[in-house]
Scaffold this active site. Sequence first.
Site, mmCIF file in Angstrom:
data_model
loop_
_atom_site.group_PDB
_atom_site.id
_atom_site.type_symbol
_atom_site.label_atom_id
_atom_site.label_comp_id
_atom_site.label_asym_id
_atom_site.label_seq_id
_atom_site.Cartn_x
_atom_site.Cartn_y
_atom_site.Cartn_z
ATOM 1 N N GLY A 3 -23.446 -33.368 -44.464
ATOM 2 C CA GLY A 3 -23.104 -32.651 -45.331
ATOM 3 C C GLY A 3 -22.151 -33.554 -46.238
ATOM 4 N N GLN A 60 -14.797 -34.744 -50.865
ATOM 5 C CA GLN A 60 -14.624 -35.422 -49.976
ATOM 6 C C GLN A 60 -15.080 -36.852 -51.205
ATOM 7 O OE1 GLN A 60 -17.669 -34.421 -47.184
ATOM 8 N NE2 GLN A 60 -16.254 -34.941 -46.120
ATOM 9 N N CYS A 77 -17.099 -36.323 -39.226
ATOM 10 C CA CYS A 77 -16.806 -36.214 -40.427
ATOM 11 C C CYS A 77 -16.529 -37.436 -41.248
ATOM 12 C CB CYS A 77 -15.177 -35.546 -40.241
ATOM 13 S SG CYS A 77 -15.104 -35.346 -42.512
ATOM 14 N N LEU A 78 -17.604 -37.336 -42.464
ATOM 15 C CA LEU A 78 -17.370 -38.441 -42.902
ATOM 16 C C LEU A 78 -15.740 -38.977 -42.895
ATOM 17 C CD1 LEU A 78 -20.326 -38.235 -45.261
ATOM 18 C CD2 LEU A 78 -20.508 -39.379 -42.548
ATOM 19 N N HIS A 135 -18.566 -26.246 -41.541
ATOM 20 C CA HIS A 135 -17.938 -27.290 -41.602
ATOM 21 C C HIS A 135 -17.677 -27.521 -43.527
ATOM 22 C CE1 HIS A 135 -17.190 -31.657 -40.692
ATOM 23 N NE2 HIS A 135 -17.223 -31.840 -41.729
ATOM 24 N N GLU A 136 -18.326 -27.476 -43.789
ATOM 25 C CA GLU A 136 -18.225 -28.278 -45.561
ATOM 26 C C GLU A 136 -17.599 -26.455 -45.784
ATOM 27 O OE1 GLU A 136 -18.926 -30.989 -46.414
ATOM 28 O OE2 GLU A 136 -20.188 -31.786 -44.561
ATOM 29 N N HIS A 176 -14.120 -27.945 -45.427
ATOM 30 C CA HIS A 176 -13.820 -28.824 -46.503
ATOM 31 C C HIS A 176 -13.253 -28.225 -48.322
ATOM 32 C CE1 HIS A 176 -14.044 -32.536 -44.400
ATOM 33 N NE2 HIS A 176 -15.205 -32.204 -44.489
#
Length: 159
Positions: A46, A51, A89-90, A131-132, A135
């Site tokens: 995701g 991000q 996480c990226l 998770h997204e 964010h």
Amino acid sequence: MALRPIRELGDPVLRTPCDPVRSFDRQLADLVRDLEETVDHPGRAGLAANQIGVSLRVFSYNVDGVIGHLVNPVITERSDETQDGDEGCLSVPGLFAPTVRAMHCVAEGVDVHGESLRLEGEGLMARCLQHEVDHLDGKVFLDRLVGDARKQAFRALRG
């Protein structure tokens, strides 16, 4: 193809709640395309708009070979049953930590054209949705860690 650079922990855009999308125009279509193309790589489940430095409530996902997006998402259901697997996480490269999430989750919003969209999933998809949306609310998965997992993660971050 517009593969966008990923913002990393420490960038204030990751800690700022994103604004709702109000214009369903060419700019939104370009953003969604960039999000979907940037998430379309192995190991990426995701990607939230902040991000890549855009403070709008949009994310893309890449789960079980399905790539899509959700605009102005809201989590509307979470199961009482939980999962406690490693999450990464990226924006926090190389760090994985056991993170408790609901096993089943529903997120509702709209697509790039403003049409109602409901995403539902278990396991990885449920984790991705939660998770997204975190964010987009200005949170990272580290905020969900507790106890030893939290201590170890922050120790690893300090090097």
